[in-house]
Design an enzyme around this catalytic site. Sequence first.
Site, PDB file in Angstrom:
ATOM      1  N   CYS A 118       0.858  -1.181   0.000  1.00  0.00           N
ATOM      2  CA  CYS A 118       0.000   0.000   0.000  1.00  0.00           C
ATOM      3  C   CYS A 118       0.899   1.238   0.000  1.00  0.00           C
ATOM      4  O   CYS A 118       1.764   1.357  -0.867  1.00  0.00           O
ATOM      5  CB  CYS A 118      -0.952  -0.061   1.197  1.00  0.00           C
ATOM      6  SG  CYS A 118      -2.087   1.329   1.391  1.00  0.00           S
ATOM      7  N   ASP A 167      -7.539  -3.577  -8.266  1.00  0.00           N
ATOM      8  CA  ASP A 167      -7.190  -2.604  -7.227  1.00  0.00           C
ATOM      9  C   ASP A 167      -7.935  -1.295  -7.453  1.00  0.00           C
ATOM     10  O   ASP A 167      -7.773  -0.647  -8.490  1.00  0.00           O
ATOM     11  CB  ASP A 167      -5.679  -2.360  -7.245  1.00  0.00           C
ATOM     12  CG  ASP A 167      -5.168  -1.751  -5.960  1.00  0.00           C
ATOM     13  OD1 ASP A 167      -5.848  -0.857  -5.422  1.00  0.00           O
ATOM     14  OD2 ASP A 167      -4.089  -2.162  -5.504  1.00  0.00           O
ATOM     15  N   HIS A 199      -6.740  -4.666  -3.862  1.00  0.00           N
ATOM     16  CA  HIS A 199      -5.743  -4.084  -2.971  1.00  0.00           C
ATOM     17  C   HIS A 199      -5.648  -4.874  -1.661  1.00  0.00           C
ATOM     18  O   HIS A 199      -6.655  -5.273  -1.096  1.00  0.00           O
ATOM     19  CB  HIS A 199      -6.145  -2.634  -2.677  1.00  0.00           C
ATOM     20  CG  HIS A 199      -5.050  -1.785  -2.136  1.00  0.00           C
ATOM     21  ND1 HIS A 199      -4.011  -1.326  -2.917  1.00  0.00           N
ATOM     22  CD2 HIS A 199      -4.824  -1.285  -0.894  1.00  0.00           C
ATOM     23  CE1 HIS A 199      -3.213  -0.574  -2.184  1.00  0.00           C
ATOM     24  NE2 HIS A 199      -3.678  -0.542  -0.948  1.00  0.00           N
TER      25      HIS A 199
END
Length: 231
Positions: A118, A167, A199
């Site tokens: 991330c 994502d 994600h």
Amino acid sequence: MGQMVEFEKNGVKVRGYIATPKWAGPAVLVFHEWWGLESPLSNIKEICDKLADEGFVAFAPDFYKGQYADNPDDAGKLMTEMFEKRMDEVDRIFQASVEFVKECRYTYPKKVGITGFCCGGTLAMYFAAKFPEMVDASLPFYGLPQLTQINAENIKVPIFFILAEKDEFVNNDEVIDIAKTVWKNGVDVQVKVFSGVTHAFLNEKREDVYDPKRACEAWELAVNFFKTYLK
């Protein structure tokens, strides 16, 4: 199992989580997600433990300095503050962390890889570009290049971008453009887009997004990448 540690290098105070292998090995710095290292939603400590099991000295610096979030709103605030107001401090924490792991008696050879997830994936791109002389390999997991300036032309070390097809936070095309820029400079670049996942698909603490099959595949690629370029 690793442990939390605190140290000071050149006037910079750093706290973080370190896990060491049974025998000596190269180092990997692991950068936490927007939750923060101490968040119950973060699996960064577990990532460090797994890297140690694979023969690496793994250290995760706490860029939030003890703060953490357990919900997206607070996580977003911490992340935004870091990227907008604290990057000079983040740079110093990174530099001190590199010195720390290189001085660790378990670290041999004295090579340092970096990885992150991330916003930590963003930092894995950012540090590879800003401090290429301090990094031997970089592996960003679904990093968000829009969070800070990534000078891709400065990346001189092998880099492996791992992305998620679905994502909703990362523009994969932007990351692939960075990879193309690095490749044009003759650097070893790899990109893997995992289909059907979103994600944070490697985070077993996030049952809403975790995909054990894809996570296992991505982990194997990551370990092999670092063994190739660090050992």
